[in-house]
Design an enzyme around this catalytic site. Sequence first.
Site, PDB file in Angstrom:
ATOM      1  N   GLY A   3       0.775  -1.231   0.000  1.00 32.31           N
ATOM      2  CA  GLY A   3       0.000   0.000   0.000  1.00 32.31           C
ATOM      3  C   GLY A   3       0.807   1.281   0.000  1.00 32.31           C
ATOM      4  O   GLY A   3       0.236   2.369  -0.043  1.00 32.31           O
ATOM      5  N   GLY A  35       3.768  -3.403  -3.506  1.00 30.06           N
ATOM      6  CA  GLY A  35       3.459  -3.731  -4.898  1.00 30.06           C
ATOM      7  C   GLY A  35       3.901  -2.607  -5.800  1.00 30.06           C
ATOM      8  O   GLY A  35       5.021  -2.574  -6.304  1.00 30.06           O
ATOM      9  N   ARG A  46      -7.148   2.192 -15.233  1.00 30.79           N
ATOM     10  CA  ARG A  46      -7.301   2.824 -13.916  1.00 30.79           C
ATOM     11  C   ARG A  46      -8.151   4.111 -13.924  1.00 30.79           C
ATOM     12  O   ARG A  46      -9.007   4.270 -13.062  1.00 30.79           O
ATOM     13  CB  ARG A  46      -5.932   3.076 -13.270  1.00 30.79           C
ATOM     14  CG  ARG A  46      -5.181   1.766 -12.964  1.00 30.79           C
ATOM     15  CD  ARG A  46      -3.868   1.991 -12.236  1.00 30.79           C
ATOM     16  NE  ARG A  46      -4.070   2.338 -10.844  1.00 30.79           N
ATOM     17  CZ  ARG A  46      -3.881   3.543 -10.345  1.00 30.79           C
ATOM     18  NH1 ARG A  46      -3.474   4.539 -11.115  1.00 30.79           N
ATOM     19  NH2 ARG A  46      -4.090   3.782  -9.071  1.00 30.79           N
ATOM     20  N   TYR A 101     -11.304   3.713 -11.531  1.00 28.39           N
ATOM     21  CA  TYR A 101     -11.443   4.480 -10.298  1.00 28.39           C
ATOM     22  C   TYR A 101     -10.879   5.902 -10.350  1.00 28.39           C
ATOM     23  O   TYR A 101     -10.257   6.382  -9.417  1.00 28.39           O
ATOM     24  CB  TYR A 101     -10.931   3.737  -9.047  1.00 28.39           C
ATOM     25  CG  TYR A 101      -9.859   2.698  -9.207  1.00 28.39           C
ATOM     26  CD1 TYR A 101     -10.128   1.373  -8.933  1.00 28.39           C
ATOM     27  CD2 TYR A 101      -8.574   3.052  -9.592  1.00 28.39           C
ATOM     28  CE1 TYR A 101      -9.151   0.406  -9.048  1.00 28.39           C
ATOM     29  CE2 TYR A 101      -7.587   2.088  -9.711  1.00 28.39           C
ATOM     30  CZ  TYR A 101      -7.883   0.764  -9.432  1.00 28.39           C
ATOM     31  OH  TYR A 101      -6.920  -0.189  -9.551  1.00 28.39           O
ATOM     32  N   CYS A 144     -14.544   2.463 -27.699  1.00 28.00           N
ATOM     33  CA  CYS A 144     -15.876   3.043 -27.923  1.00 28.00           C
ATOM     34  C   CYS A 144     -16.642   3.145 -26.601  1.00 28.00           C
ATOM     35  O   CYS A 144     -17.654   2.482 -26.368  1.00 28.00           O
ATOM     36  CB  CYS A 144     -16.661   2.255 -28.955  1.00 28.00           C
ATOM     37  SG  CYS A 144     -17.050   0.599 -28.491  1.00 28.00           S
ATOM     38  N   GLU A 145     -16.090   3.959 -25.726  1.00 28.05           N
ATOM     39  CA  GLU A 145     -16.702   4.255 -24.433  1.00 28.05           C
ATOM     40  C   GLU A 145     -16.448   5.731 -24.171  1.00 28.05           C
ATOM     41  O   GLU A 145     -15.294   6.175 -24.219  1.00 28.05           O
ATOM     42  CB  GLU A 145     -16.011   3.479 -23.294  1.00 28.05           C
ATOM     43  CG  GLU A 145     -16.142   1.989 -23.318  1.00 28.05           C
ATOM     44  CD  GLU A 145     -17.537   1.509 -22.990  1.00 28.05           C
ATOM     45  OE1 GLU A 145     -18.289   2.255 -22.326  1.00 28.05           O
ATOM     46  OE2 GLU A 145     -17.887   0.395 -23.395  1.00 28.05           O
ATOM     47  N   TYR A 203       0.093  -1.988 -12.242  1.00 23.29           N
ATOM     48  CA  TYR A 203      -1.356  -2.068 -12.521  1.00 23.29           C
ATOM     49  C   TYR A 203      -1.716  -1.412 -13.854  1.00 23.29           C
ATOM     50  O   TYR A 203      -2.762  -0.782 -13.979  1.00 23.29           O
ATOM     51  CB  TYR A 203      -2.173  -1.438 -11.383  1.00 23.29           C
ATOM     52  CG  TYR A 203      -1.837  -2.021 -10.031  1.00 23.29           C
ATOM     53  CD1 TYR A 203      -2.153  -3.354  -9.744  1.00 23.29           C
ATOM     54  CD2 TYR A 203      -1.188  -1.270  -9.069  1.00 23.29           C
ATOM     55  CE1 TYR A 203      -1.831  -3.901  -8.511  1.00 23.29           C
ATOM     56  CE2 TYR A 203      -0.864  -1.820  -7.833  1.00 23.29           C
ATOM     57  CZ  TYR A 203      -1.183  -3.128  -7.566  1.00 23.29           C
ATOM     58  OH  TYR A 203      -0.862  -3.671  -6.354  1.00 23.29           O
TER      59      TYR A 203
HETATM   60  C1  LIG Z   1      -2.928  -8.697  -0.524  1.00 26.89           C
HETATM   61  C2  LIG Z   1      -2.213  -7.584  -1.210  1.00 26.89           C
HETATM   62  N1  LIG Z   1      -0.955  -7.300  -0.829  1.00 26.89           N
HETATM   63  C3  LIG Z   1      -0.260  -6.303  -1.427  1.00 26.89           C
HETATM   64  C4  LIG Z   1      -0.826  -5.551  -2.443  1.00 26.89           C
HETATM   65  C5  LIG Z   1      -0.001  -4.462  -3.042  1.00 26.89           C
HETATM   66  O1  LIG Z   1      -0.571  -3.219  -2.894  1.00 26.89           O
HETATM   67  P1  LIG Z   1       0.186  -1.913  -3.418  1.00 26.89           P
HETATM   68  O2  LIG Z   1       0.514  -2.156  -4.851  1.00 26.89           O
HETATM   69  O3  LIG Z   1      -0.805  -0.823  -3.268  1.00 26.89           O
HETATM   70  O4  LIG Z   1       1.421  -1.753  -2.590  1.00 26.89           O
HETATM   71  C6  LIG Z   1      -2.125  -5.815  -2.861  1.00 26.89           C
HETATM   72  C7  LIG Z   1      -2.740  -5.013  -3.917  1.00 26.89           C
HETATM   73  O5  LIG Z   1      -3.904  -5.030  -4.201  1.00 26.89           O
HETATM   74  C8  LIG Z   1      -2.849  -6.865  -2.224  1.00 26.89           C
HETATM   75  O6  LIG Z   1      -4.106  -7.153  -2.578  1.00 26.89           O
END
Ligand SMILES: Cc1ncc(COP(=O)(O)O)c(C=O)c1O
Length: 344
Positions: free
Chosen positions: A147, A191, A229, A233, A260-261, A289
């Site tokens: 996160g 991530g 994305r 969102y 076509c959106e 992502y």
């Molecule tokens: C279980 C879990 N861990 C880690 C992540 C990585 O999140 P981020 O890319 O926001 O760091 C995610 C992303 O959806 C996740 O679902």
Amino acid sequence: MDRVYFHGNNKSVEELKMALDYKVGRIMVDNLYELGLLNAIAAEAGQKAKIMLRLSPGVEAHTHEYIKTGQIDSKFGLTLENGMALSAVKRCLELDNIELKGFHCHIGSQIFELQSYAHAAEVMMSFVRSVHQEAGYLAQELNLGGGLGIYYFRDDQPRPVKEYADIMMVALKEKAREFGLPVPKVIVEPGRSISGPSGTTLYTIGAIKDIPGIRKYVSVDGGMGDNPRPALYQSRYEACLANRITEEDAETVSIAGKCCESGDMLIWDVELPEVQAGDILAVSSTGAYNYSMSMNYNRLPRPAMVLAANNKAELIIRREDYADLIRNDVLPERLDSSVVNLAK
Ligand SMILES: Cc1ncc(COP(=O)(O)O)c(C=O)c1O
């Protein structure tokens, strides 16, 4: 494979079997159904599955804030508040083919408010204590998810990894000391902060439509197919003209994708030099992502990916062509008789 942590809220039987066959490090069990299923599959395979339980800890973090309670309404994980998580632990301890290693939580993405991690660590340690008291089980590992926020748009202020680790570990150690428990092994799952900032998407500008007094639409040769994305969102991005990087901004335009959106808009209102067809638009922070979320909507081929550093460039994903798009299509030779019967 022992370093792989396998997630998902609806893992299939085949996937669970594969995880055991390949001996992935941890299967992150998301719900009670999966727990029973995995136990049966592991018994059949003569194995003990090493698992962590994914918990829904009631900490919901947003970009610049977090909410301490609530968030029990989630498709992911076992809820702490209503006792579901504790009963899952007790169930694990009864099952012969499950080896519970600890607990996991993931409180959200694009988090800049680091106190939310401290709070999550405290909640998780409190759960470790409750489980220890009520079930006699001491968790060895805590996985506190990912996160960590990255820079996409002007208000985003990424924090150094060290700060994030310090805040989390101080809170965790303090709670462990308070409860007289050992500090568990801590795992994190960053991530997008690993790959997000390193990606840039290059588009070629095509059709430009100026609606006087309303808006100038600038269309590019990609869109929600390579970056869902903004449509999914309302994510915001910054962009520049890569081939005219030194020129002053001269106009405000909106960048449209080619699907076509009407919702296929990559950026609403971005300042650029006067845009011309053929210019190259560079959109930054697209290394996470984007390709992994990409799709072939409208049967558009996906772009190539190039790894570039130190004056070297190397193709790492080739551009799709139309043959790729119809690779799995099968044309029926004749109508199936059941379909004919239905038609009658
Ligand atoms: C279980 C879990 N861990 C880690 C992540 C990585 O999140 P981020 O890319 O926001 O760091 C995610 C992303 O959806 C996740 O679902």
